[in-house]
Design a protein around this motif. Structure first.
Motif, mmCIF file in Angstrom:
data_model
loop_
_atom_site.group_PDB
_atom_site.id
_atom_site.type_symbol
_atom_site.label_atom_id
_atom_site.label_comp_id
_atom_site.label_asym_id
_atom_site.label_seq_id
_atom_site.Cartn_x
_atom_site.Cartn_y
_atom_site.Cartn_z
ATOM 1 N N LEU A 64 0.857 -1.180 0.000
ATOM 2 C CA LEU A 64 0.000 0.000 0.000
ATOM 3 C C LEU A 64 0.891 1.228 0.000
ATOM 4 C CD1 LEU A 64 -2.821 1.375 0.347
ATOM 5 C CD2 LEU A 64 -2.356 1.331 2.799
ATOM 6 N N ALA A 66 1.047 5.050 0.718
ATOM 7 C CA ALA A 66 0.284 6.005 1.520
ATOM 8 C C ALA A 66 0.909 7.395 1.354
ATOM 9 C CB ALA A 66 0.289 5.569 2.980
ATOM 10 N N HIS A 68 1.248 11.380 1.792
ATOM 11 C CA HIS A 68 0.893 12.468 2.708
ATOM 12 C C HIS A 68 0.199 13.585 1.938
ATOM 13 C CE1 HIS A 68 4.106 15.114 1.209
ATOM 14 N NE2 HIS A 68 4.902 14.051 1.236
ATOM 15 N N GLN A 78 2.884 9.101 8.694
ATOM 16 C CA GLN A 78 2.931 7.789 9.334
ATOM 17 C C GLN A 78 2.471 7.882 10.782
ATOM 18 O OE1 GLN A 78 6.796 5.965 9.920
ATOM 19 N NE2 GLN A 78 5.901 3.916 9.872
ATOM 20 N N ALA A 81 -1.592 8.767 10.693
ATOM 21 C CA ALA A 81 -2.527 8.047 9.811
ATOM 22 C C ALA A 81 -3.110 6.790 10.458
ATOM 23 C CB ALA A 81 -1.855 7.690 8.496
ATOM 24 N N LEU A 83 -2.058 3.647 10.153
ATOM 25 C CA LEU A 83 -2.074 2.513 9.232
ATOM 26 C C LEU A 83 -1.152 1.375 9.648
ATOM 27 C CD1 LEU A 83 -1.991 4.525 5.882
ATOM 28 C CD2 LEU A 83 -3.977 3.433 6.954
ATOM 29 N N ASP A 84 -0.123 1.676 10.440
ATOM 30 C CA ASP A 84 0.901 0.678 10.758
ATOM 31 C C ASP A 84 0.341 -0.563 11.451
ATOM 32 O OD1 ASP A 84 2.676 2.463 9.675
ATOM 33 O OD2 ASP A 84 3.724 2.901 11.550
ATOM 34 N N LEU A 94 3.792 -1.331 3.852
ATOM 35 C CA LEU A 94 3.323 0.044 3.718
ATOM 36 C C LEU A 94 4.474 0.901 3.231
ATOM 37 C CD1 LEU A 94 1.254 0.980 6.891
ATOM 38 C CD2 LEU A 94 0.673 1.548 4.559
ATOM 39 N N TYR A 96 5.468 4.903 2.648
ATOM 40 C CA TYR A 96 5.152 6.311 2.843
ATOM 41 C C TYR A 96 6.177 7.132 2.052
ATOM 42 C CZ TYR A 96 2.569 4.710 7.026
ATOM 43 O OH TYR A 96 1.718 4.084 7.899
#
Length: 144
Positions: A64, A66, A68, A78, A81, A83-84, A94, A96
């Motif tokens: 994914l 992601a 900013h 990070q 968000a 998401l981790d 992930l 970033y």
């Protein structure tokens, strides 16, 4: 001629010049965050890669990207968000990526055509950068 070829091979072996069957060391050997830099389109660019626990035994990893928002950066995004934890639990990588800007890794933007800031003014190739990130990862990890 055969003896000459055999002599060259023996000499190479004796000098330690035999072809190596060892694989080069992988950059990403541990779960967690990895800060990565790469050059793309004449610019030094960066991204954060987050790998889930036991990623090496999971098989091909979904990825994914992601991005900013304008004026942000990868590490700030990070942090807020959230998401981790989900990526770790579900087993995907992930990424970033950092946009570009004039202030190192602060107030970064993306080139979205008519928007935004210095990324547009400098003609940043952000689509090419995203593809370069995926190619960089594919050289190190098995991706889905």
């Amino acid at each position: 001629m055969r003896s000459l070829g055999g002599a060259v091979l023996l000499a190479a072996l004796a000098l330690g010049c035999a072809p190596s069957s060892e694989q080069p060391a992988r950059r990403f050997q541990a779960a967690g965050n990895h800060e990565v830099s790469l050059e793309h389109a004449g610019r030094e660019r960066s991204y954060i890669l987050r790998l889930p626990p036991d990623f090496a035994s999971r098989g091909p990893l979904p990825v994914l990207l992601a991005f900013h928002g304008g004026g942000g950066n990868a590490s700030g995004f990070q942090k807020y968000a959230g998401l981790d934890e989900r990526a770790d639990r579900l087993g995907y990588a992930l990424v970033y990526p950092d946009g570009t800007g004039r202030l190192a890794r602060r107030l970064l933007t993306w080139n979205a055509g008519a928007c935004c800031g210095s990324a547009v003014q400098q003609g940043a190739d952000d689509v090419g950068f995203a593809l370069a990130v995926l190619a960089d990862l594919a050289g190190e990890l098995e991706l889905d």
